[in-house]
Design a protein around this motif. Structure first.
Motif, PDB file in Angstrom:
ATOM      1  N   VAL A 373      43.587  88.566 -30.683  1.00  0.00           N
ATOM      2  CA  VAL A 373      44.486  89.482 -29.986  1.00  0.00           C
ATOM      3  C   VAL A 373      43.646  90.539 -29.268  1.00  0.00           C
ATOM      4  CG1 VAL A 373      46.335  91.193 -30.265  1.00  0.00           C
ATOM      5  CG2 VAL A 373      46.324  89.126 -31.687  1.00  0.00           C
ATOM      6  N   PRO A 374      44.024  90.848 -28.004  1.00  0.00           N
ATOM      7  CA  PRO A 374      45.109  90.280 -27.217  1.00  0.00           C
ATOM      8  C   PRO A 374      44.773  88.885 -26.701  1.00  0.00           C
ATOM      9  CG  PRO A 374      43.922  91.878 -25.907  1.00  0.00           C
ATOM     10  CD  PRO A 374      43.344  91.950 -27.291  1.00  0.00           C
ATOM     11  N   SER A 375      45.802  88.167 -26.261  1.00  0.00           N
ATOM     12  CA  SER A 375      45.626  86.764 -25.892  1.00  0.00           C
ATOM     13  C   SER A 375      44.712  86.586 -24.695  1.00  0.00           C
ATOM     14  CB  SER A 375      46.984  86.121 -25.599  1.00  0.00           C
ATOM     15  OG  SER A 375      47.644  86.811 -24.553  1.00  0.00           O
ATOM     16  N   ASP A 376      44.608  87.603 -23.831  1.00  0.00           N
ATOM     17  CA  ASP A 376      43.780  87.415 -22.639  1.00  0.00           C
ATOM     18  C   ASP A 376      42.285  87.447 -22.947  1.00  0.00           C
ATOM     19  OD1 ASP A 376      43.406  90.118 -23.037  1.00  0.00           O
ATOM     20  OD2 ASP A 376      43.907  90.717 -20.994  1.00  0.00           O
ATOM     21  N   ILE A 377      41.915  87.694 -24.220  1.00  0.00           N
ATOM     22  CA  ILE A 377      40.499  87.549 -24.582  1.00  0.00           C
ATOM     23  C   ILE A 377      40.298  86.401 -25.583  1.00  0.00           C
ATOM     24  CG2 ILE A 377      39.851  89.916 -24.035  1.00  0.00           C
ATOM     25  CD1 ILE A 377      39.872  90.447 -27.108  1.00  0.00           C
ATOM     26  N   GLN A 378      41.293  85.528 -25.687  1.00  0.00           N
ATOM     27  CA  GLN A 378      41.065  84.299 -26.440  1.00  0.00           C
ATOM     28  C   GLN A 378      40.074  83.424 -25.678  1.00  0.00           C
ATOM     29  OE1 GLN A 378      44.880  82.514 -27.231  1.00  0.00           O
ATOM     30  NE2 GLN A 378      45.530  84.147 -28.609  1.00  0.00           N
ATOM     31  N   TRP A 379      40.142  83.472 -24.359  1.00  0.00           N
ATOM     32  CA  TRP A 379      39.209  82.763 -23.472  1.00  0.00           C
ATOM     33  C   TRP A 379      38.349  83.792 -22.754  1.00  0.00           C
ATOM     34  CZ3 TRP A 379      40.427  77.344 -22.490  1.00  0.00           C
ATOM     35  CH2 TRP A 379      41.685  76.926 -22.946  1.00  0.00           C
ATOM     36  N   PRO A 380      37.106  83.473 -22.468  1.00  0.00           N
ATOM     37  CA  PRO A 380      36.328  84.332 -21.569  1.00  0.00           C
ATOM     38  C   PRO A 380      36.750  84.059 -20.128  1.00  0.00           C
ATOM     39  CG  PRO A 380      34.996  82.480 -22.277  1.00  0.00           C
ATOM     40  CD  PRO A 380      36.311  82.358 -23.009  1.00  0.00           C
ATOM     41  N   SER A 381      36.113  84.701 -19.168  1.00  0.00           N
ATOM     42  CA  SER A 381      36.342  84.352 -17.768  1.00  0.00           C
ATOM     43  C   SER A 381      35.861  82.922 -17.559  1.00  0.00           C
ATOM     44  CB  SER A 381      35.635  85.341 -16.840  1.00  0.00           C
ATOM     45  OG  SER A 381      34.291  85.534 -17.249  1.00  0.00           O
ATOM     46  N   LEU A 382      36.237  82.317 -16.421  1.00  0.00           N
ATOM     47  CA  LEU A 382      36.165  80.862 -16.313  1.00  0.00           C
ATOM     48  C   LEU A 382      34.754  80.269 -16.372  1.00  0.00           C
ATOM     49  CD1 LEU A 382      39.075  80.270 -13.802  1.00  0.00           C
ATOM     50  CD2 LEU A 382      38.983  79.644 -16.213  1.00  0.00           C
ATOM     51  N   GLU A 383      33.740  80.988 -15.880  1.00  0.00           N
ATOM     52  CA  GLU A 383      32.390  80.438 -16.004  1.00  0.00           C
ATOM     53  C   GLU A 383      31.999  80.369 -17.474  1.00  0.00           C
ATOM     54  OE1 GLU A 383      32.808  84.020 -16.461  1.00  0.00           O
ATOM     55  OE2 GLU A 383      32.495  83.934 -14.282  1.00  0.00           O
ATOM     56  N   GLY A 384      32.491  81.333 -18.256  1.00  0.00           N
ATOM     57  CA  GLY A 384      32.253  81.302 -19.704  1.00  0.00           C
ATOM     58  C   GLY A 384      32.971  80.149 -20.365  1.00  0.00           C
ATOM     59  N   CYS A 385      34.191  79.872 -19.905  1.00  0.00           N
ATOM     60  CA  CYS A 385      34.946  78.725 -20.444  1.00  0.00           C
ATOM     61  C   CYS A 385      34.241  77.413 -20.149  1.00  0.00           C
ATOM     62  CB  CYS A 385      36.349  78.688 -19.833  1.00  0.00           C
ATOM     63  SG  CYS A 385      37.452  79.999 -20.379  1.00  0.00           S
ATOM     64  N   GLU A 386      33.678  77.289 -18.948  1.00  0.00           N
ATOM     65  CA  GLU A 386      33.028  76.024 -18.579  1.00  0.00           C
ATOM     66  C   GLU A 386      31.773  75.751 -19.397  1.00  0.00           C
ATOM     67  OE1 GLU A 386      34.573  73.908 -16.972  1.00  0.00           O
ATOM     68  OE2 GLU A 386      36.122  75.128 -16.055  1.00  0.00           O
ATOM     69  N   VAL A 387      31.185  76.792 -19.977  1.00  0.00           N
ATOM     70  CA  VAL A 387      30.055  76.572 -20.889  1.00  0.00           C
ATOM     71  C   VAL A 387      30.526  75.779 -22.100  1.00  0.00           C
ATOM     72  CG1 VAL A 387      28.403  77.691 -22.447  1.00  0.00           C
ATOM     73  CG2 VAL A 387      28.767  78.610 -20.146  1.00  0.00           C
ATOM     74  N   HIS A 388      31.717  76.127 -22.635  1.00  0.00           N
ATOM     75  CA  HIS A 388      32.266  75.389 -23.784  1.00  0.00           C
ATOM     76  C   HIS A 388      32.358  73.895 -23.472  1.00  0.00           C
ATOM     77  CE1 HIS A 388      34.663  79.346 -24.434  1.00  0.00           C
ATOM     78  NE2 HIS A 388      33.580  79.379 -25.180  1.00  0.00           N
ATOM     79  N   SER A 389      32.879  73.562 -22.299  1.00  0.00           N
ATOM     80  CA  SER A 389      33.178  72.170 -21.968  1.00  0.00           C
ATOM     81  C   SER A 389      31.940  71.376 -21.573  1.00  0.00           C
ATOM     82  CB  SER A 389      34.213  72.124 -20.842  1.00  0.00           C
ATOM     83  OG  SER A 389      33.770  72.857 -19.717  1.00  0.00           O
ATOM     84  N   MET A 390      31.145  71.925 -20.673  1.00  0.00           N
ATOM     85  CA  MET A 390      29.976  71.183 -20.202  1.00  0.00           C
ATOM     86  C   MET A 390      28.939  70.999 -21.310  1.00  0.00           C
ATOM     87  SD  MET A 390      29.550  72.678 -16.352  1.00  0.00           S
ATOM     88  CE  MET A 390      30.278  71.730 -15.008  1.00  0.00           C
ATOM     89  N   SER A 391      28.838  71.970 -22.199  1.00  0.00           N
ATOM     90  CA  SER A 391      27.899  71.832 -23.311  1.00  0.00           C
ATOM     91  C   SER A 391      28.395  70.812 -24.331  1.00  0.00           C
ATOM     92  CB  SER A 391      27.686  73.191 -23.982  1.00  0.00           C
ATOM     93  OG  SER A 391      27.216  74.149 -23.061  1.00  0.00           O
ATOM     94  N   MET A 392      29.719  70.778 -24.570  1.00  0.00           N
ATOM     95  CA  MET A 392      30.270  69.796 -25.504  1.00  0.00           C
ATOM     96  C   MET A 392      29.965  68.367 -25.052  1.00  0.00           C
ATOM     97  SD  MET A 392      31.809  69.394 -28.405  1.00  0.00           S
ATOM     98  CE  MET A 392      32.837  70.786 -28.884  1.00  0.00           C
ATOM     99  N   GLU A 393      29.929  68.144 -23.737  1.00  0.00           N
ATOM    100  CA  GLU A 393      29.563  66.820 -23.225  1.00  0.00           C
ATOM    101  C   GLU A 393      28.189  66.399 -23.753  1.00  0.00           C
ATOM    102  OE1 GLU A 393      29.904  66.211 -19.016  1.00  0.00           O
ATOM    103  OE2 GLU A 393      31.499  67.697 -18.832  1.00  0.00           O
TER     104      GLU A 393
END
Length: 567
Positions: A373-393
């Motif tokens: 909480v708050p929900s808008d910091i459950q995710w970082p800004s989008l370049e930060g989100c893409e680190v989660h995905s591209m690294s998981m690959e």
């Protein structure tokens, strides 16, 4: 609850207006931090459960079948009505920023919500409501046009996603014909594609001017929540890509051309074929690929095991390509259910495996931070989100045999090669958009010419002549982000430079690398992107040595990679 069991109810926009206004007034009149926080949390629950979740359910169901008249109508409704809530949300944001208890909120929830709130406050005025409605309509028009594609080919009729395997065929005649068939479809809709984008550019430029910006670009940065870097930082990153990544990518393609027996530079139809025997292909049906995903996530960690079990048990994904389905893939969240959702289009290529690692990387991060909480910091800004995905690959690579069988060695090579060669392309997309919004008065033909010139800079391995549509500087129209989310694409490039750091660490110590990954992921969006990296012990892509280091290490690995026995 399974996704199919969610009872959809249209958001009552008038009731939402009244609720937001009432909560804002109560918040402004709160006499203590405890009273203000109670109202703050009530707003969180209302916005997530009663507004965001229902809007998202409608979006997913419409995307699964864009021909569904009911949900298509719901999206048309939201496109028109949701912008009307923006003035109410702005009033709430303004109240939060002016609150006498701001220091108390920052002490408990961090300063990022307020940094983002300040960005949101300056990037909206009520006079933009009509413009936002028009923007929604244009983006929906583009989405539906792309989803409507029915391309006659090889005795069948295919969507753009379903045509993809033919575009990677090792049979030169079939592959090249598939590219021509796709290009022919785009050419047949050229006038509409140009008209939609021209309208979007001029509309967005006007929005920027209404807010007092020099044009759309600074507004675009604010809408993308750029809260820790500037246009100049991105310009420096692009310069590093041209200096370090383009030469390495060119060598990868020269080796590829030699391996295939093709002349260099390659045509568009040949550049994506990595091996004469064909690109790596996953083994098994979509259901079997998902089951292999269960094996991967169960063995990677207890956290990922729990996450994937949740996604499968609650059917929080729709991954098979089918007629009428919206193109592409994404991850979104359903706050009411505290659950992410994965949308994708399996097409029988390596992309299928990348989807359940890339989009599931997003979903895993969302799942880990679902109670933040708050929900808008459950995710970082989008370049930060893409680190989660591209690294998981990259974390999935040790399980490549299960996903690809005999093609596992091919996959490990092509996955890293693509990670390197993608960055110049993604940077090209970003540079193109900066050029476009610098001169919104450009004609469609002038925009195509800009793309064609930038292709020569960022993708010198591509032969521009002899291929309609692609060689004419028009193939940027295949990149939906350019229409839907201006300036998003550089996020992938920034994140890929971080993901390559994880690739490097995985080669040395996979367990330690995953511990770093979890240290980064557990932070959610509680810090700005550069601070997230610093706290987790990762190098910022804006650091001068970052691109140099990752490109050199990847180049050495690929040059020494054992391709013996692979045709």
């Amino acid at each position: 609850m399974k996704f199919s069991e969610i009872a959809y109810k249209r958001v009552d926009v008038e009731a939402a207006k009244a609720k937001i206004a009432a909560l804002t007034e109560q918040f402004e009149n709160a006499e203590s931090f405890e009273a203000a926080e109670k109202i703050f949390l009530e707003m969180e629950e209302f916005d997530g459960n009663e507004v965001s979740t229902m809007r998202t359910v409608a979006q997913i169901r419409r995307d699964i079948d864009t021909r569904d008249a009911f949900y298509d109508g719901e999206i048309s409704f939201y496109n028109k009505e949701m912008p009307k809530l923006r003035p109410l949300y702005k009033a709430w944001t303004d109240a939060l920023l002016k609150s006498p208890f701001r220091a108390d909120f920052e002490a408990k929830y961090g300063n990022v919500p307020f940094i983002n709130a300040e960005i949101a406050a300056r990037s909206f005025i009520p006079e933009l409501v009509e413009d936002l409605q028009k923007e929604n309509e244009l983006v929906t028009r583009y989405t539906k046009l792309i989803a409507s594609a029915e391309i006659p080919f090889n005795g069948g009729v295919y969507t753009l996603s379903q045509l993809s395997p033919y575009k990677l065929s090792p049979n030169d005649e079939i592959r090249r014909a598939a590219w021509l068939a796709e290009g022919k479809w785009y050419v047949s809709h050229q006038e509409e594609l140009d008209e939609i984008y021209d309208s979007l550019v001029k509309l967005r430029h006007g929005m920027g001017k209404k807010l007092g910006y020099k044009g759309y670009t600074p507004l675009g940065y604010d809408r993308m929540q750029r809260n820790c870097y500037t246009e100049k930082d991105v310009e420096a990153f692009r310069e590093g890509v041209r200096k370090y990544l383009v030469p390495v990518a060119a060598e990868i393609y020269k080796a590829q051309a030699k391996r295939l027996g093709f002349a260099y530079p390659l045509t568009f139809a040949d550049k994506d074929l990595s091996f004469r025997s064909g690109n790596p292909r996953p083994v098994g049906t979509p259901a079997e690929i998902l089951e292999m995903g269960t094996t991967f996530y169960s063995e990677l960690s207890e956290e990922t095991k729990e996450f994937w079990a949740h996604m499968r048990a609650h059917e929080m994904m729709d991954v098979e390509s089918k007629p009428g389905k919206s193109a592409g893939g994404y991850c979104t969240a359903l706050p009411l259910l505290k659950s992410p959702f994965i949308f994708a289009n399996f097409n029988g290529t390596a992309h299928d495996v990348e989807v359940i690692t890339h989009e599931a990387g997003h979903a895993f991060a969302s799942y880990v931070n679902r109670h933040r909480v708050p929900s808008d910091i459950q995710w970082p800004s989008l370049e930060g989100c893409e680190v989660h995905s591209m690294s998981m690959e990259f974390f999935a690579e040790p399980w490549a045999e299960g996903f690809f069988g005999a093609d596992a060695r091919k996959f490990r090579y092509t996955h890293l090669a693509y990670a390197i060669t993608f960055i110049p392309y993604g940077t090209l997309v970003d540079h193109f958009q900066h050029k476009v919004y610098e001169k919104p008065e450009m004609t469609p033909a002038e925009r195509h010419a800009v793309w064609q010139e930038l292709l020569k800079v960022y993708m010198p391995w591509v032969k521009l002549d002899g291929m309609p549509f692609y060689g004419e500087g028009k193939n940027w129209q295949r990149q939906s982000h350019i229409y839907k989310r201006p300036f998003y694409y550089i996020d992938y490039c920034l994140a890929q430079s971080v993901a390559l750091q994880f690739w490097s660490r995985i080669q040395k110590d996979r367990t330690a690398a995953f511990e770093t990954y979890m240290a980064y992921t557990r932070l959610g969006g509680s810090m700005v992107f550069t601070d997230l990296l610093k706290t987790a012990g990762l190098e910022s892509p804006f650091h001068p040595d970052c691109l140099k280091q990752v490109s050199e290490e990847a180049a050495k690995f690929l040059a020494e990679y054992d391709l013996s026995g692979i045709e």
